[in-house]
Design a protein around this motif. Structure first.
Motif, PDB file in Angstrom:
ATOM      1  N   PRO A 282       0.837  -1.205   0.000  1.00 45.58           N
ATOM      2  CA  PRO A 282       0.000   0.000   0.000  1.00 45.58           C
ATOM      3  C   PRO A 282       0.875   1.261   0.000  1.00 45.58           C
ATOM      4  CG  PRO A 282       0.161  -0.856   2.223  1.00 45.58           C
ATOM      5  CD  PRO A 282       0.968  -1.772   1.345  1.00 45.58           C
ATOM      6  N   THR A 283       1.591   1.474  -1.114  1.00 44.70           N
ATOM      7  CA  THR A 283       2.582   2.556  -1.176  1.00 44.70           C
ATOM      8  C   THR A 283       2.381   3.438  -2.411  1.00 44.70           C
ATOM      9  OG1 THR A 283       4.047   0.958  -2.221  1.00 44.70           O
ATOM     10  CG2 THR A 283       4.367   1.335   0.137  1.00 44.70           C
ATOM     11  N   PRO A 284       1.212   4.054  -2.560  1.00 43.95           N
ATOM     12  CA  PRO A 284       0.995   4.862  -3.775  1.00 43.95           C
ATOM     13  C   PRO A 284       1.988   6.017  -3.914  1.00 43.95           C
ATOM     14  CG  PRO A 284      -0.756   5.224  -2.177  1.00 43.95           C
ATOM     15  CD  PRO A 284       0.059   4.081  -1.675  1.00 43.95           C
ATOM     16  N   VAL A 285       2.578   6.465  -2.798  1.00 44.27           N
ATOM     17  CA  VAL A 285       3.550   7.551  -2.871  1.00 44.27           C
ATOM     18  C   VAL A 285       4.799   7.127  -3.654  1.00 44.27           C
ATOM     19  CG1 VAL A 285       4.749   7.028  -0.699  1.00 44.27           C
ATOM     20  CG2 VAL A 285       4.606   9.388  -1.492  1.00 44.27           C
ATOM     21  N   LEU A 286       5.054   5.817  -3.742  1.00 41.47           N
ATOM     22  CA  LEU A 286       6.212   5.323  -4.493  1.00 41.47           C
ATOM     23  C   LEU A 286       5.924   5.089  -5.975  1.00 41.47           C
ATOM     24  CD1 LEU A 286       7.664   2.668  -2.007  1.00 41.47           C
ATOM     25  CD2 LEU A 286       8.425   5.020  -2.379  1.00 41.47           C
ATOM     26  N   ASP A 287       4.651   5.097  -6.361  1.00 43.77           N
ATOM     27  CA  ASP A 287       4.292   4.733  -7.738  1.00 43.77           C
ATOM     28  C   ASP A 287       5.009   5.597  -8.771  1.00 43.77           C
ATOM     29  OD1 ASP A 287       2.661   2.898  -6.540  1.00 43.77           O
ATOM     30  OD2 ASP A 287       0.775   3.850  -7.139  1.00 43.77           O
ATOM     31  N   GLU A 288       4.869   6.896  -8.670  1.00 46.13           N
ATOM     32  CA  GLU A 288       5.477   7.791  -9.661  1.00 46.13           C
ATOM     33  C   GLU A 288       7.009   7.745  -9.601  1.00 46.13           C
ATOM     34  OE1 GLU A 288       5.821  10.460 -12.800  1.00 46.13           O
ATOM     35  OE2 GLU A 288       4.133   9.246 -12.142  1.00 46.13           O
ATOM     36  N   PRO A 289       7.646   7.862  -8.428  1.00 43.62           N
ATOM     37  CA  PRO A 289       9.114   7.807  -8.414  1.00 43.62           C
ATOM     38  C   PRO A 289       9.680   6.500  -8.969  1.00 43.62           C
ATOM     39  CG  PRO A 289       8.298   8.610  -6.306  1.00 43.62           C
ATOM     40  CD  PRO A 289       7.099   8.176  -7.105  1.00 43.62           C
ATOM     41  N   LEU A 290       9.083   5.366  -8.618  1.00 45.72           N
ATOM     42  CA  LEU A 290       9.632   4.091  -9.094  1.00 45.72           C
ATOM     43  C   LEU A 290       9.336   3.861 -10.577  1.00 45.72           C
ATOM     44  CD1 LEU A 290       9.187   1.749  -6.009  1.00 45.72           C
ATOM     45  CD2 LEU A 290      11.278   2.764  -6.899  1.00 45.72           C
ATOM     46  N   ARG A 291       8.229   4.399 -11.069  1.00 41.40           N
ATOM     47  CA  ARG A 291       7.988   4.347 -12.517  1.00 41.40           C
ATOM     48  C   ARG A 291       9.057   5.145 -13.255  1.00 41.40           C
ATOM     49  NH1 ARG A 291       2.990   6.829 -12.783  1.00 41.40           N
ATOM     50  NH2 ARG A 291       3.677   7.704 -14.735  1.00 41.40           N
ATOM     51  N   ARG A 292       9.376   6.306 -12.731  1.00 40.84           N
ATOM     52  CA  ARG A 292      10.406   7.135 -13.373  1.00 40.84           C
ATOM     53  C   ARG A 292      11.771   6.460 -13.328  1.00 40.84           C
ATOM     54  NH1 ARG A 292       9.300  13.507 -12.854  1.00 40.84           N
ATOM     55  NH2 ARG A 292       7.085  13.393 -13.310  1.00 40.84           N
ATOM     56  N   VAL A 293      12.111   5.907 -12.177  1.00 45.64           N
ATOM     57  CA  VAL A 293      13.396   5.205 -12.046  1.00 45.64           C
ATOM     58  C   VAL A 293      13.478   4.082 -13.082  1.00 45.64           C
ATOM     59  CG1 VAL A 293      14.661   3.582 -10.561  1.00 45.64           C
ATOM     60  CG2 VAL A 293      13.866   5.762  -9.640  1.00 45.64           C
ATOM     61  N   SER A 294      12.426   3.303 -13.198  1.00 47.51           N
ATOM     62  CA  SER A 294      12.412   2.180 -14.125  1.00 47.51           C
ATOM     63  C   SER A 294      12.594   2.652 -15.566  1.00 47.51           C
ATOM     64  CB  SER A 294      11.097   1.413 -13.976  1.00 47.51           C
ATOM     65  OG  SER A 294      11.185   0.160 -14.590  1.00 47.51           O
ATOM     66  N   ASP A 295      11.924   3.747 -15.922  1.00 51.74           N
ATOM     67  CA  ASP A 295      12.050   4.294 -17.282  1.00 51.74           C
ATOM     68  C   ASP A 295      13.419   4.914 -17.529  1.00 51.74           C
ATOM     69  OD1 ASP A 295       9.569   3.564 -18.282  1.00 51.74           O
ATOM     70  OD2 ASP A 295       8.594   5.424 -17.668  1.00 51.74           O
ATOM     71  N   ILE A 296      13.915   5.680 -16.568  1.00 52.29           N
ATOM     72  CA  ILE A 296      15.211   6.342 -16.735  1.00 52.29           C
ATOM     73  C   ILE A 296      16.331   5.326 -16.908  1.00 52.29           C
ATOM     74  CG2 ILE A 296      16.947   7.709 -15.474  1.00 52.29           C
ATOM     75  CD1 ILE A 296      14.566   9.369 -14.381  1.00 52.29           C
ATOM     76  N   ALA A 297      16.200   4.172 -16.265  1.00 51.56           N
ATOM     77  CA  ALA A 297      17.256   3.153 -16.327  1.00 51.56           C
ATOM     78  C   ALA A 297      17.312   2.421 -17.659  1.00 51.56           C
ATOM     79  CB  ALA A 297      17.087   2.165 -15.182  1.00 51.56           C
ATOM     80  N   ASP A 298      16.361   2.676 -18.562  1.00 47.50           N
ATOM     81  CA  ASP A 298      16.421   2.058 -19.889  1.00 47.50           C
ATOM     82  C   ASP A 298      17.755   2.377 -20.545  1.00 47.50           C
ATOM     83  OD1 ASP A 298      13.917   0.897 -19.817  1.00 47.50           O
ATOM     84  OD2 ASP A 298      12.933   2.476 -20.974  1.00 47.50           O
ATOM     85  N   PHE A 299      18.348   1.382 -21.181  1.00 46.07           N
ATOM     86  CA  PHE A 299      19.612   1.518 -21.910  1.00 46.07           C
ATOM     87  C   PHE A 299      20.757   2.013 -21.017  1.00 46.07           C
ATOM     88  CE2 PHE A 299      16.109   2.296 -24.909  1.00 46.07           C
ATOM     89  CZ  PHE A 299      16.246   1.146 -25.667  1.00 46.07           C
ATOM     90  N   SER A 300      20.653   1.768 -19.719  1.00 46.75           N
ATOM     91  CA  SER A 300      21.725   2.089 -18.751  1.00 46.75           C
ATOM     92  C   SER A 300      22.082   3.575 -18.722  1.00 46.75           C
ATOM     93  CB  SER A 300      22.978   1.262 -19.054  1.00 46.75           C
ATOM     94  OG  SER A 300      22.698  -0.103 -18.977  1.00 46.75           O
ATOM     95  N   LYS A 301      21.136   4.428 -19.040  1.00 47.12           N
ATOM     96  CA  LYS A 301      21.426   5.872 -19.114  1.00 47.12           C
ATOM     97  C   LYS A 301      22.068   6.440 -17.847  1.00 47.12           C
ATOM     98  CE  LYS A 301      17.268   7.016 -20.456  1.00 47.12           C
ATOM     99  NZ  LYS A 301      16.246   6.209 -21.062  1.00 47.12           N
ATOM    100  N   PRO A 302      21.532   6.158 -16.645  1.00 46.41           N
ATOM    101  CA  PRO A 302      22.167   6.785 -15.470  1.00 46.41           C
ATOM    102  C   PRO A 302      23.604   6.325 -15.264  1.00 46.41           C
ATOM    103  CG  PRO A 302      20.447   5.241 -14.780  1.00 46.41           C
ATOM    104  CD  PRO A 302      20.365   5.354 -16.271  1.00 46.41           C
ATOM    105  N   TRP A 303      23.875   5.064 -15.602  1.00 48.93           N
ATOM    106  CA  TRP A 303      25.218   4.532 -15.381  1.00 48.93           C
ATOM    107  C   TRP A 303      26.210   5.146 -16.368  1.00 48.93           C
ATOM    108  CZ3 TRP A 303      23.514   3.359 -11.132  1.00 48.93           C
ATOM    109  CH2 TRP A 303      22.344   2.635 -10.937  1.00 48.93           C
ATOM    110  N   PHE A 304      25.775   5.356 -17.601  1.00 47.84           N
ATOM    111  CA  PHE A 304      26.658   6.010 -18.564  1.00 47.84           C
ATOM    112  C   PHE A 304      26.912   7.471 -18.183  1.00 47.84           C
ATOM    113  CE2 PHE A 304      25.195   2.543 -21.525  1.00 47.84           C
ATOM    114  CZ  PHE A 304      26.429   1.912 -21.585  1.00 47.84           C
ATOM    115  N   LEU A 305      25.916   8.136 -17.627  1.00 47.05           N
ATOM    116  CA  LEU A 305      26.122   9.519 -17.164  1.00 47.05           C
ATOM    117  C   LEU A 305      27.136   9.568 -16.030  1.00 47.05           C
ATOM    118  CD1 LEU A 305      22.482  10.928 -17.231  1.00 47.05           C
ATOM    119  CD2 LEU A 305      24.405  11.653 -18.660  1.00 47.05           C
TER     120      LEU A 305
END
Length: 194
Positions: A23-46
């Protein structure tokens, strides 16, 4: 053997459902963004780019180890394992109770193992081994990425666990090879005696 695999699959789905019921709706948006941002290892390359530009020799070593680890872990997870195992089915998010507001785009590739988790763990372990002070923050960030893949419903926990394991192994190997090739600068005896 099939009974053991069946039992593991049952536990895997039960854990998936438990995460779906959090029951953590406050995490829904942040974790969706994290999951999307991590596509193609973008944060790690940055991070690797920043280390290479501003981290001196040790930063360049860490960036090299991290990017090498991502490449190796991605190859094994996304090509060898996914193709060896076959097209493992992605979770039925709706049927297993993942709230729609958590959903991200469902990848078209097989579910096993998680490539996001493999890349995140590979980079975090490799860079953390070369620059230990960065290890806790990078491992924490990699853990969030890995958890986000279950939270958003695109992977079962076992997919993530195997991805993290593959990534950690290649991260450790890349760091060791990098440091063996070019050990960190050691001060000479004159610097110690002055």
């Amino acid at each position: 053997m099939t009974d053991s695999l069946s039992r593991l699959a049952t536990y895997d789905r039960a854990l998936y459902r438990s995460v779906a019921r959090l029951p953590t709706p406050v995490l829904d948006e942040p974790l969706r963004r994290v999951s999307d941002i991590a596509d193609f290892s973008k944060p790690w390359f940055l991070v690797a780019g920043a280390l290479a530009l501003f981290g001196g020799r040790r930063g360049r070593q860490a960036a090299f180890a991290g990017v090498t680890a991502i490449g190796a872990a991605s190859l094994v997870a996304n090509q060898l394992l996914k193709k060896t195992v076959g097209e493992s089915r992605r979770p039925d998010r709706g049927g297993l109770g993942v709230p729609v507001q958590r959903w991200v785009r469902m990848p078209s590739s097989g579910s096993f193992p998680s490539g996001h988790s493999a890349s995140a763990a590979a980079f975090a372990v490799a860079v953390g081994d070369v620059i230990p002070a960065l290890g806790p923050a990078l491992r924490g960030a990699a853990s969030v990425v890995a958890f986000s893949r279950v939270y958003t419903g695109v992977h079962y926990p076992s997919d993530v666990l195997v991805g993290v394991t593959v990534g950690a192994l290649f991260g450790r190997l890349a760091a060791r090879l990098t440091l063996r090739r070019r050990p960190p600068h050691q001060p000479d005896e004159k610097e110690h005696t002055s």
